[in-house]
Design a protein around this motif. Structure first.
Motif, PDB file in Angstrom:
ATOM      1  N   SER A 235       0.813  -1.214   0.000  1.00  0.00           N
ATOM      2  CA  SER A 235       0.000   0.000   0.000  1.00  0.00           C
ATOM      3  C   SER A 235       0.848   1.266   0.000  1.00  0.00           C
ATOM      4  O   SER A 235       1.898   1.342   0.643  1.00  0.00           O
ATOM      5  CB  SER A 235      -0.929   0.017   1.220  1.00  0.00           C
TER       6      SER A 235
ATOM      7  N   THR B  14      -3.600   4.726  -0.604  1.00  0.00           N
ATOM      8  CA  THR B  14      -4.435   3.642  -1.109  1.00  0.00           C
ATOM      9  C   THR B  14      -5.173   2.890  -0.006  1.00  0.00           C
ATOM     10  O   THR B  14      -6.039   2.058  -0.289  1.00  0.00           O
ATOM     11  CB  THR B  14      -3.615   2.650  -1.957  1.00  0.00           C
TER      12      THR B  14
ATOM     13  N   ARG C 121     -12.454   4.649  -1.418  1.00  0.00           N
ATOM     14  CA  ARG C 121     -11.700   4.370  -2.652  1.00  0.00           C
ATOM     15  C   ARG C 121     -12.707   4.198  -3.777  1.00  0.00           C
ATOM     16  O   ARG C 121     -13.650   3.410  -3.670  1.00  0.00           O
ATOM     17  CB  ARG C 121     -10.833   3.123  -2.479  1.00  0.00           C
ATOM     18  N   ASN C 122     -12.513   4.933  -4.864  1.00  0.00           N
ATOM     19  CA  ASN C 122     -13.494   4.951  -5.944  1.00  0.00           C
ATOM     20  C   ASN C 122     -12.757   5.234  -7.256  1.00  0.00           C
ATOM     21  O   ASN C 122     -11.525   5.348  -7.271  1.00  0.00           O
ATOM     22  CB  ASN C 122     -14.543   6.037  -5.656  1.00  0.00           C
ATOM     23  N   TYR C 123     -13.483   5.348  -8.340  1.00  0.00           N
ATOM     24  CA  TYR C 123     -12.887   5.759  -9.610  1.00  0.00           C
ATOM     25  C   TYR C 123     -13.900   6.588 -10.387  1.00  0.00           C
ATOM     26  O   TYR C 123     -15.097   6.587 -10.075  1.00  0.00           O
ATOM     27  CB  TYR C 123     -12.425   4.555 -10.429  1.00  0.00           C
TER      28      TYR C 123
ATOM     29  N   THR D 255      -6.746  12.302  -6.346  1.00  0.00           N
ATOM     30  CA  THR D 255      -7.284  11.807  -7.614  1.00  0.00           C
ATOM     31  C   THR D 255      -6.324  12.137  -8.746  1.00  0.00           C
ATOM     32  O   THR D 255      -5.151  12.440  -8.505  1.00  0.00           O
ATOM     33  CB  THR D 255      -8.692  12.393  -7.865  1.00  0.00           C
TER      34      THR D 255
ATOM     35  N   PRO E  20      -8.462   6.922 -10.360  1.00  0.00           N
ATOM     36  CA  PRO E  20      -8.908   6.631  -8.998  1.00  0.00           C
ATOM     37  C   PRO E  20      -9.264   7.884  -8.208  1.00  0.00           C
ATOM     38  O   PRO E  20      -8.839   8.994  -8.535  1.00  0.00           O
ATOM     39  CB  PRO E  20      -7.696   5.929  -8.389  1.00  0.00           C
TER      40      PRO E  20
ATOM     41  N   TYR F 151      -9.544   8.850  -3.924  1.00  0.00           N
ATOM     42  CA  TYR F 151      -9.354   8.413  -2.537  1.00  0.00           C
ATOM     43  C   TYR F 151      -9.688   9.588  -1.631  1.00  0.00           C
ATOM     44  O   TYR F 151      -9.403  10.741  -1.970  1.00  0.00           O
ATOM     45  CB  TYR F 151      -7.901   7.992  -2.283  1.00  0.00           C
TER      46      TYR F 151
ATOM     47  N   SER G 121     -17.757   8.424  -2.057  1.00  0.00           N
ATOM     48  CA  SER G 121     -17.920   7.032  -2.468  1.00  0.00           C
ATOM     49  C   SER G 121     -18.951   6.877  -3.584  1.00  0.00           C
ATOM     50  O   SER G 121     -18.986   5.859  -4.258  1.00  0.00           O
ATOM     51  CB  SER G 121     -18.319   6.167  -1.271  1.00  0.00           C
TER      52      SER G 121
END
Length: 472
Positions: free
Chosen positions: A63, A67, A72-74, A313, A442, A444, A454
Motif C-alpha cells: 500500500s 491507497t 476508494r473509488n474511480y 485523484t 482513482p 481516494y 464514495s
C-alpha cells in the motif's frame, strides 16, 4: 379524555424533540487538501504497489500512503468535446465542476469565466495555496486561478496568478516569464513582486523570509536544470527541491494565515511527463514520491482529524499503461535496475558523447547501459535485444549529429528511448501511446465528509462535495 390528549401531545413532542436532536450540525472541513496526480491512472497506482511488493520478494501489492484511505473509488475524465481529455479541460472540471473543451483554462466553451473551488475558498476567507512539481502556470495548477482560452498562453496565465492573489504558489518556476507579444511588458517575477509576493527559492531561509511575508512564491533556484519541472524522483540529487518540501512549506505558511483554515491544491505533474515518455521505472518511482508528499498532509490530518479533508485523484490517465504483455506474469522488480529517467539518461548519454567525441566506441555505450540499466549484469539481454542495441549504438557513433526525438515534454536520445523500451518489455509492461487515454482514474478520500466521495462517477462531481463539506 384530557388525559388521553395529554399523552398524545407528549408523544408528538417527544418525536419532534428526538427528530431535532438527530439533526445535529454536520462537521465542516477547516483544512482541505486536494491532491492531483497528473496522468496517474488506476494502473499507474496498482503497478507501483505491485512493483514495491516485488522488491520485497513477493507477488501482491504494498500500500501507498493514500491507497488505504477509507474511501476508494474511480471516475471518468472525458471533456465536453473529446472522449480523451487534455489536462486543461480535465483540470477545469476538477477545479470548477464544469466540463469544457480541450485547451481551455477556467473557461466554458463559450469563453465565459468559471471560478474554481480555490477562488471560492479565498472569497470565503480561507488561505489558499496552489502547488505543483512542474511550472506553476502549467495547465493543472492554472485552472485553479486563471481564465484563458488556450493553455499555451503561459505569460497571460502567469499574470492571472498575480490577479487571483492567492496566499501561496509553489513549484518548479514559471514558464514563459516574458511576454511573447509585448517586449515592453513586465516580466512575471517583477509583476508578482509588485503584487505583494515575496519570491523565495529553495536555497533561501524560508522561515526567516516568510515570517513577515503577506504572500509567497516558492520555487527552484534560477540556475536549476529545468525551470519547467522539478527533477524526477529517480534523478534527484541532494539539495534538489521536492514536492514534499513545497507541501511542507505551504502547510507551514497557510496554517498561520488566519483562523478560518486553508485550501491547498498539490499536483504531481512529473508523473504525467514520465508516462508520456513511456518510462515505467521512473513513473512508478514518481508515484512513490507523490505518496510521500501525501504523507505530509496525512501527518497534518492526524493532528487535526476532525477538521481536515484530504482528496487524492488524477486528471486523466497517460500512456495507456498495461500491466502485462502476453505471458501471465510480471517482472516489475527488473525496473529497479534503471538508475535514471529517460530524461536523465539522455543527459548522461550527452555527457559521454561530449567527453569521448570522435573516440566514442560501442564498449563505452555498453558500459553506460550496464551502469544505468543493468544490461549485461543484472539484466540479461536476448541475442535479438543485444543486436538491436548494438545496431542503434553504431548509428549514433557513425553520425556527426546528435539526433534527439521529441516526446510531449522533452527532447530525448533515441538510445535512451530504446533502453527504457527494452526494460519495460522485460518487466512485462507496455504502453498504448505517448498520449492520454480515456481510462478511469482513482479517487481516494479521508477525513471530514470523506464518505460522500464514495458515490461519485465523473470528475465534475468532486467540487460540489468539497464545497458542501467546506460550508462555502
Amino acid at each position: 379524555m384530557r388525559y388521553v390528549r395529554f399523552i398524545i401531545l407528549s408523544v408528538i413532542c417527544s418525536i419532534v424533540l428526538l427528530g431535532c436532536a438527530g439533526k445535529t450540525e454536520q462537521a465542516k472541513a477547516k483544512y482541505v487538501f486536494y491532491f492531483i496526480g497528473d496522468g496517474m491512472g488506476v494502473n499507474q497506482v496498482i503497478g507501483t504497489e505491485m512493483y514495491l511488493a516485488e522488491l520485497e520478494g513477493r507477488i501482491g501489492t504494498k500500500s501507498l500512503s493514500f491507497t488505504s484511505f477509507p474511501v476508494r473509488n474511480y471516475m471518468t475524465t472525458y471533456s465536453a468535446t473529446n472522449a480523451v481529455t487534455c489536462s486543461a479541460a480535465a483540470g477545469t472540471a476538477l477545479a470548477t465542476g464544469t466540463k469544457t473543451q480541450n485547451g481551455r483554462i477556467g473557461m466554458r466553451q463559450d469563453s465565459s469565466v468559471l471560478y474554481s473551488i480555490a477562488c471560492k475558498a479565498k472569497q470565503a476567507g480561507k488561505a489558499v495555496g496552489v502547488t505543483t512539481s512542474v511550472a506553476i502556470n502549467h495547465a493543472t495548477p492554472a485552472v485553479f486561478y486563471a481564465h484563458q482560452p488556450d493553455r499555451q498562453m503561459y505569460y497571460e496565465i502567469g499574470t492571472d496568478a498575480a490577479k487571483a492573489g492567492f496566499d501561496f504558489y509553489g513549484g518548479a518556476g514559471w514558464k514563459q516569464v516574458f511576454s511573447p507579444h509585448d517586449s515592453s511588458a513586465i516580466d512575471l517575477y517583477s509583476l508578482l513582486r509588485d503584487s505583494g509576493y515575496m519570491i523565495i527559492d529553495h536555497r533561501q531561509d524560508f522561515q526567516a523570509l516568510s515570517a513577515g511575508a503577506g504572500k509567497v512564491v516558492y520555487v527552484q533556484p534560477k540556475d536549476c536544470v529545468n525551470p519547467s519541472s522539478l527533477p524526477a524522483a529517480i534523478d534527484r540529487k541532494e539539495g534538489d527541491l521536492t514536492l514534499a518540501n513545497i507541501t511542507e512549506k505551504a502547510i507551514q505558511f497557510l496554517s498561520t494565515r488566519n483562523e478560518t483554515g486553508f485550501f491547498l491544491m498539490v499536483e504531481g505533474g512529473v508523473i504525467d511527463w514520465l508516462c508520456h515518455a513511456n518510462d515505467g521505472a521512473a513513473a512508478f518511482r514518481e508515484v512513490v514520491d507523490f505518496s510521500e508528499t501525501i504523507q505530509v498532509a496525512l501527518d497534518f490530518y492526524k493532528a487535526h482529524p476532525n477538521e481536515t479533508l484530504i482528496i487524492v485523484t488524477a486528471d486523466h490517465e497517460t500512456g495507456g499503461l498495461s500491466l502485462g504483455n502476453g505471458p501471465y506474469e510480471l517482472n516489475l522488480k527488473l525496473l529497479a535496475n534503471q538508475k535514471s529517467s529517460i530524461i536523465g539518461l539522455t543527459q548522461k548519454l550527452k555527457q559521454l558523447k561530449k567527453s569521448k567525441g570522435k573516440n566514442l566506441t560501442y564498449p563505452d555505450l555498453q558500459e553506460l547501459f550496464k551502469q544505468e540499466c543493468g544490461f549485461g549484469a543484472t539484466v540479461m539481454l536476448s541475442p535479438a535485444e543485444e543486436q538491436l542495441l548494438e545496431s542503434e549504438c553504431m548509428k549514433i557513433i557513425r553520425s556527426d549529429r546528435n539526433q534527439l526525438v521529441r516526446n510531449e515534454h522533452a527532447l530525448v536520445d533515441p538510445l535512451a528511448v530504446l533502453a527504457v523500451k527494452i526494460l519495460n518489455r522485460k518487466a512485462m509492461i507496455q504502453w498504448a501511446s505517448g498520449g492520454h487515454s480515456a481510462g478511469a482514474v482513482p479517487v481516494y478520500a479521508i477525513g471530514v465528509g470523506a464518505e460522500k466521495f464514495s458515490g461519485i462517477s465523473d470528475n465534475t462531481e468532486i467540487i460540489g462535495i468539497i464545497e458542501e463539506v467546506m460550508g462555502n
